[in-house]
Design a protein around this motif. Structure first.
Motif, PDB file in Angstrom:
ATOM      1  N   LYS A 145       0.829  -1.207   0.000  1.00 48.91           N
ATOM      2  CA  LYS A 145       0.000   0.000   0.000  1.00 48.91           C
ATOM      3  C   LYS A 145       0.865   1.260   0.000  1.00 48.91           C
ATOM      4  O   LYS A 145       0.544   2.256  -0.671  1.00 48.91           O
ATOM      5  N   ALA A 146       1.959   1.233   0.748  1.00 47.66           N
ATOM      6  CA  ALA A 146       2.811   2.417   0.894  1.00 47.66           C
ATOM      7  C   ALA A 146       3.828   2.548  -0.225  1.00 47.66           C
ATOM      8  O   ALA A 146       4.281   3.647  -0.546  1.00 47.66           O
ATOM      9  N   GLY A 147       4.216   1.410  -0.788  1.00 43.57           N
ATOM     10  CA  GLY A 147       5.211   1.454  -1.841  1.00 43.57           C
ATOM     11  C   GLY A 147       6.423   0.612  -1.497  1.00 43.57           C
ATOM     12  O   GLY A 147       6.726   0.406  -0.315  1.00 43.57           O
ATOM     13  N   PRO A 148       7.145   0.122  -2.507  1.00 46.18           N
ATOM     14  CA  PRO A 148       8.317  -0.727  -2.261  1.00 46.18           C
ATOM     15  C   PRO A 148       9.373  -0.012  -1.410  1.00 46.18           C
ATOM     16  O   PRO A 148       9.648   1.171  -1.601  1.00 46.18           O
ATOM     17  N   GLY A 149       9.941  -0.781  -0.446  1.00 47.79           N
ATOM     18  CA  GLY A 149      11.024  -0.253   0.388  1.00 47.79           C
ATOM     19  C   GLY A 149      10.589   0.646   1.521  1.00 47.79           C
ATOM     20  O   GLY A 149      11.430   1.105   2.309  1.00 47.79           O
ATOM     21  N   GLN A 150       9.274   0.899   1.645  1.00 49.34           N
ATOM     22  CA  GLN A 150       8.817   1.840   2.662  1.00 49.34           C
ATOM     23  C   GLN A 150       8.995   1.293   4.080  1.00 49.34           C
ATOM     24  O   GLN A 150       9.332   2.038   5.002  1.00 49.34           O
ATOM     25  N   PHE A 151       8.775  -0.009   4.251  1.00 43.79           N
ATOM     26  CA  PHE A 151       8.933  -0.586   5.597  1.00 43.79           C
ATOM     27  C   PHE A 151      10.387  -0.478   6.045  1.00 43.79           C
ATOM     28  O   PHE A 151      10.675  -0.092   7.178  1.00 43.79           O
ATOM     29  N   GLU A 152      11.296  -0.800   5.155  1.00 44.19           N
ATOM     30  CA  GLU A 152      12.722  -0.744   5.493  1.00 44.19           C
ATOM     31  C   GLU A 152      13.142   0.687   5.846  1.00 44.19           C
ATOM     32  O   GLU A 152      13.893   0.913   6.804  1.00 44.19           O
ATOM     33  N   GLN A 153      12.647   1.652   5.094  1.00 39.47           N
ATOM     34  CA  GLN A 153      12.963   3.048   5.385  1.00 39.47           C
ATOM     35  C   GLN A 153      12.381   3.491   6.723  1.00 39.47           C
ATOM     36  O   GLN A 153      13.020   4.219   7.491  1.00 39.47           O
ATOM     37  N   ALA A 154      11.152   3.033   6.991  1.00 39.62           N
ATOM     38  CA  ALA A 154      10.530   3.373   8.272  1.00 39.62           C
ATOM     39  C   ALA A 154      11.305   2.758   9.433  1.00 39.62           C
ATOM     40  O   ALA A 154      11.480   3.381  10.490  1.00 39.62           O
ATOM     41  N   LEU A 155      11.772   1.525   9.237  1.00 37.26           N
ATOM     42  CA  LEU A 155      12.574   0.864  10.272  1.00 37.26           C
ATOM     43  C   LEU A 155      13.852   1.654  10.534  1.00 37.26           C
ATOM     44  O   LEU A 155      14.239   1.882  11.688  1.00 37.26           O
ATOM     45  N   GLN A 156      14.518   2.095   9.483  1.00 35.43           N
ATOM     46  CA  GLN A 156      15.754   2.865   9.639  1.00 35.43           C
ATOM     47  C   GLN A 156      15.494   4.199  10.337  1.00 35.43           C
ATOM     48  O   GLN A 156      16.293   4.633  11.176  1.00 35.43           O
ATOM     49  N   ARG A 157      14.378   4.835   9.990  1.00 31.64           N
ATOM     50  CA  ARG A 157      14.041   6.109  10.650  1.00 31.64           C
ATOM     51  C   ARG A 157      13.790   5.903  12.140  1.00 31.64           C
ATOM     52  O   ARG A 157      14.224   6.715  12.972  1.00 31.64           O
ATOM     53  N   GLU A 158      13.103   4.811  12.488  1.00 29.90           N
ATOM     54  CA  GLU A 158      12.806   4.549  13.900  1.00 29.90           C
ATOM     55  C   GLU A 158      14.086   4.244  14.676  1.00 29.90           C
ATOM     56  O   GLU A 158      14.268   4.706  15.807  1.00 29.90           O
ATOM     57  N   ILE A 159      14.986   3.479  14.086  1.00 34.84           N
ATOM     58  CA  ILE A 159      16.264   3.197  14.749  1.00 34.84           C
ATOM     59  C   ILE A 159      17.032   4.493  14.975  1.00 34.84           C
ATOM     60  O   ILE A 159      17.579   4.727  16.056  1.00 34.84           O
ATOM     61  N   ARG A 160      17.038   5.339  13.962  1.00 36.53           N
ATOM     62  CA  ARG A 160      17.745   6.621  14.083  1.00 36.53           C
ATOM     63  C   ARG A 160      17.118   7.489  15.165  1.00 36.53           C
ATOM     64  O   ARG A 160      17.824   8.120  15.954  1.00 36.53           O
ATOM     65  N   ARG A 161      15.785   7.499  15.201  1.00 37.94           N
ATOM     66  CA  ARG A 161      15.091   8.302  16.223  1.00 37.94           C
ATOM     67  C   ARG A 161      15.465   7.823  17.630  1.00 37.94           C
ATOM     68  O   ARG A 161      15.725   8.648  18.519  1.00 37.94           O
ATOM     69  N   ARG A 162      15.517   6.515  17.818  1.00 37.52           N
ATOM     70  CA  ARG A 162      15.855   5.970  19.143  1.00 37.52           C
ATOM     71  C   ARG A 162      17.314   6.246  19.497  1.00 37.52           C
ATOM     72  O   ARG A 162      17.624   6.501  20.662  1.00 37.52           O
ATOM     73  N   GLN A 163      18.183   6.166  18.522  1.00 36.75           N
ATOM     74  CA  GLN A 163      19.594   6.471  18.781  1.00 36.75           C
ATOM     75  C   GLN A 163      19.756   7.914  19.258  1.00 36.75           C
ATOM     76  O   GLN A 163      20.476   8.187  20.226  1.00 36.75           O
ATOM     77  N   ILE A 164      19.103   8.826  18.562  1.00 37.51           N
ATOM     78  CA  ILE A 164      19.206  10.245  18.915  1.00 37.51           C
ATOM     79  C   ILE A 164      18.605  10.498  20.291  1.00 37.51           C
ATOM     80  O   ILE A 164      19.173  11.239  21.104  1.00 37.51           O
ATOM     81  N   ARG A 165      17.481   9.866  20.574  1.00 40.00           N
ATOM     82  CA  ARG A 165      16.826  10.072  21.864  1.00 40.00           C
ATOM     83  C   ARG A 165      17.691   9.575  23.018  1.00 40.00           C
ATOM     84  O   ARG A 165      17.818  10.229  24.047  1.00 40.00           O
ATOM     85  N   LEU A 166      18.317   8.415  22.843  1.00 47.22           N
ATOM     86  CA  LEU A 166      19.206   7.893  23.884  1.00 47.22           C
ATOM     87  C   LEU A 166      20.403   8.815  24.071  1.00 47.22           C
ATOM     88  O   LEU A 166      20.761   9.159  25.213  1.00 47.22           O
ATOM     89  N   ALA A 167      21.040   9.241  22.977  1.00 51.48           N
ATOM     90  CA  ALA A 167      22.203  10.135  23.082  1.00 51.48           C
ATOM     91  C   ALA A 167      21.816  11.450  23.735  1.00 51.48           C
ATOM     92  O   ALA A 167      22.542  11.965  24.601  1.00 51.48           O
ATOM     93  N   ASP A 168      20.667  11.995  23.346  1.00 53.39           N
ATOM     94  CA  ASP A 168      20.210  13.258  23.947  1.00 53.39           C
ATOM     95  C   ASP A 168      19.955  13.095  25.444  1.00 53.39           C
ATOM     96  O   ASP A 168      20.269  13.985  26.236  1.00 53.39           O
ATOM     97  N   GLY A 169      19.382  11.948  25.833  1.00 56.22           N
ATOM     98  CA  GLY A 169      19.097  11.717  27.246  1.00 56.22           C
ATOM     99  C   GLY A 169      20.356  11.618  28.081  1.00 56.22           C
ATOM    100  O   GLY A 169      20.463  12.205  29.160  1.00 56.22           O
ATOM    101  N   VAL A 170      21.354  10.886  27.568  1.00 57.88           N
ATOM    102  CA  VAL A 170      22.624  10.743  28.299  1.00 57.88           C
ATOM    103  C   VAL A 170      23.332  12.084  28.407  1.00 57.88           C
ATOM    104  O   VAL A 170      23.830  12.462  29.487  1.00 57.88           O
ATOM    105  N   LEU A 171      23.382  12.838  27.308  1.00 57.29           N
ATOM    106  CA  LEU A 171      24.047  14.144  27.337  1.00 57.29           C
ATOM    107  C   LEU A 171      23.312  15.120  28.250  1.00 57.29           C
ATOM    108  O   LEU A 171      23.940  15.912  28.966  1.00 57.29           O
ATOM    109  N   ALA A 172      21.978  15.075  28.248  1.00 58.77           N
ATOM    110  CA  ALA A 172      21.202  15.958  29.123  1.00 58.77           C
ATOM    111  C   ALA A 172      21.494  15.664  30.581  1.00 58.77           C
ATOM    112  O   ALA A 172      21.595  16.581  31.408  1.00 58.77           O
ATOM    113  N   TYR A 173      21.645  14.392  30.909  1.00 58.67           N
ATOM    114  CA  TYR A 173      22.015  14.023  32.284  1.00 58.67           C
ATOM    115  C   TYR A 173      23.425  14.491  32.618  1.00 58.67           C
ATOM    116  O   TYR A 173      23.665  15.123  33.650  1.00 58.67           O
ATOM    117  N   GLN A 174      24.366  14.203  31.741  1.00 57.01           N
ATOM    118  CA  GLN A 174      25.756  14.529  32.041  1.00 57.01           C
ATOM    119  C   GLN A 174      25.986  16.034  32.175  1.00 57.01           C
ATOM    120  O   GLN A 174      26.876  16.467  32.911  1.00 57.01           O
TER     121      GLN A 174
END
Length: 424
Positions: free
Chosen positions: A61-90
């Motif tokens: 429905k969304a188009g070829p490769g869309q799930f893989e791209q969404a997965l990569q975006r979610e991984i990136r979002r979580r990476q940034i959120r974890l890094a931001d949280g650690v830096l905010a604490y430090q």
């Protein structure tokens, strides 16, 4: 401001998250039909195979490769959120700013802090003295985190006189201490408090400090008015859920402690990590959403500073705990020997209180409950089960009502008895 190192060990926490997220991409490449690395459908686990038609429909429905791209975006979002949280604490400016009470007794790097010195209610004649024994691993500050969340100051305000054992950091001969040496030091601290109070003090032990407090009461029963235990481990084989890493690595870590002379803080923190490898990812992700100047952020930072600021464990004590306690369950089997005396709870006839937080992931409730067992536990025991966690029983929003109040009431109601104050 001192540079924060946490969450410790930082590479382990970050590596756990990154490897898990990277494995999500790898797993998708194995599952995706038509991929050069995909597995035959017959080799895909049933739980995952059931999701493939749904994923395929969404992607169509969304188009070829869309799930893989969404997965990569979610991984990136979580990476940034974890890094931001650690830096905010430090980078957060909050620091624990409570002034320590006066130290009235010292031996080596250990000192006794008199929490009743500045409270009028605690200085009255006949006030119940309480020797408070924290763990050797995590420092005592969790018992006095802020002015509002301080069990010790609450005890003093209610007319008790707490004397806190600050173990310090083992140095010199203390790096060769086993549990017998630590309990002997507690005996001398207890003798000092008894002479000063002219009455037998109560003894309150938290976590590993509670285990040591049981040995103290067993060896010096005439000097103790009552024994209160908060999440004190005893039967180390009662529930081994979640402790596979500790049990499997215990002998190896004991060898490390033998060679180095101590079990370093980062190794101890690795053992805590093994109980819930994703805890830091979850809590630092939540921290990003807090007001950095708000009360919730302050409590998070102070508690995290405490968690990351522990002391190393003296080599012989580390071996005794890892191999003797966790490996052989010497306390739970009645085979733990301190200064030539077997420590058997059922032979301790002092009034005792055992507080067991049901949500404890550090000390399994069944381990602590062994001290309240009708047959093998303490004889004159009151048991209180709390719907709290190991740390929550001390600093959570419900700690005062559910834990502090009954604990203080029990200590205050203990009958007075004169102590034998001869030198140890």
């Amino acid at each position: 401001m001192q540079t924060r190192l946490g969450p410790r060990p930082l590479p382990l926490h970050l590596g756990t998250a990154l490897m898990t997220w990277a494995s999500s991409e790898s797993a998708w490449s194995l599952l995706k039909q038509g991929s050069p690395t995909s597995k035959p459908a017959s080799e895909v686990p049933e739980s995952l195979a059931a999701l493939l038609p749904e994923i395929a429909a969404l992607e169509a429905k969304a188009g070829p490769g869309q799930f893989e791209q969404a997965l990569q975006r979610e991984i990136r979002r979580r990476q940034i959120r974890l890094a931001d949280g650690v830096l905010a604490y430090q980078r957060n400016d909050f620091q624990r700013d409570l002034e320590d009470p006066p130290a009235v007794w010292r031996e080596g790097n250990t000192r006794l802090l008199d929490y009743g010195a500045t409270h009028r209610a605690a200085r009255k004649r006949g006030t119940r003295a309480v020797l408070v024994v924290p763990s050797l691993i995590n420092r005592w500050e969790v018992l006095d985190l802020t002015a509002e969340k301080s069990l010790l100051r609450a005890m003093a305000a209610q007319g008790l006189r707490p004397y806190l054992v600050d173990w310090g950091t083992p140095e010199g001969e203390e790096r060769g201490f086993d549990t017998t040496a630590y309990v002997a030091r507690l005996e001398r601290a207890l003798g000092y408090v008894a002479r000063r109070a002219r009455r037998a003090p109560a003894v309150l032990g938290y976590c590993m400090g509670g285990t040591l407090a049981v040995a103290l009461a067993a060896r010096r029963p005439r000097r103790v008015a009552g024994l209160a235990l908060m999440a004190a481990p005893w039967d180390f084989h009662a529930d081994r859920t979640g402790q596979a890493f500790l049990l499997s690595t215990g002998p190896l870590l004991a060898e490390v402690a033998d060679r180095v002379g101590e079990l370093p803080v980062d190794i101890l923190q690795t053992l805590f990590w093994s109980l819930d490898p994703w805890l830091s990812v979850k809590k630092f992700g939540r921290f990003v959403g807090l007001d950095p100047k708000g009360e919730s952020a302050k409590e998070f930072v102070l508690l995290e500073d405490w968690l990351n600021g522990g002391a190393p464990l003296a080599g012989p004590t580390a071996r005794e705990c890892l191999v003797g306690w966790y490996g052989e369950n010497t306390p739970g089997r009645g085979q733990w020997v301190v200064g030539g005396k077997r420590i058997v709870p059922s032979k301790i006839k002092l009034p005792s209180l055992v507080m067991i937080p049901s949500g404890d992931r550090i000390v399994p409730p069944l381990s602590a409950a062994a001290l309240a067992d009708p047959k093998k536990g303490l004889k004159k025991v009151t048991r209180i089960d709390l719907p709290l966690g190991h740390i929550g029983m001390v600093v959570s929003g419900r700690a005062r009502d559910l834990c502090w109040t009954p604990l203080i009431g029990w200590l205050a109601a203990l009958p007075s008895r004169r102590a034998r104050v001869v030198a140890v």
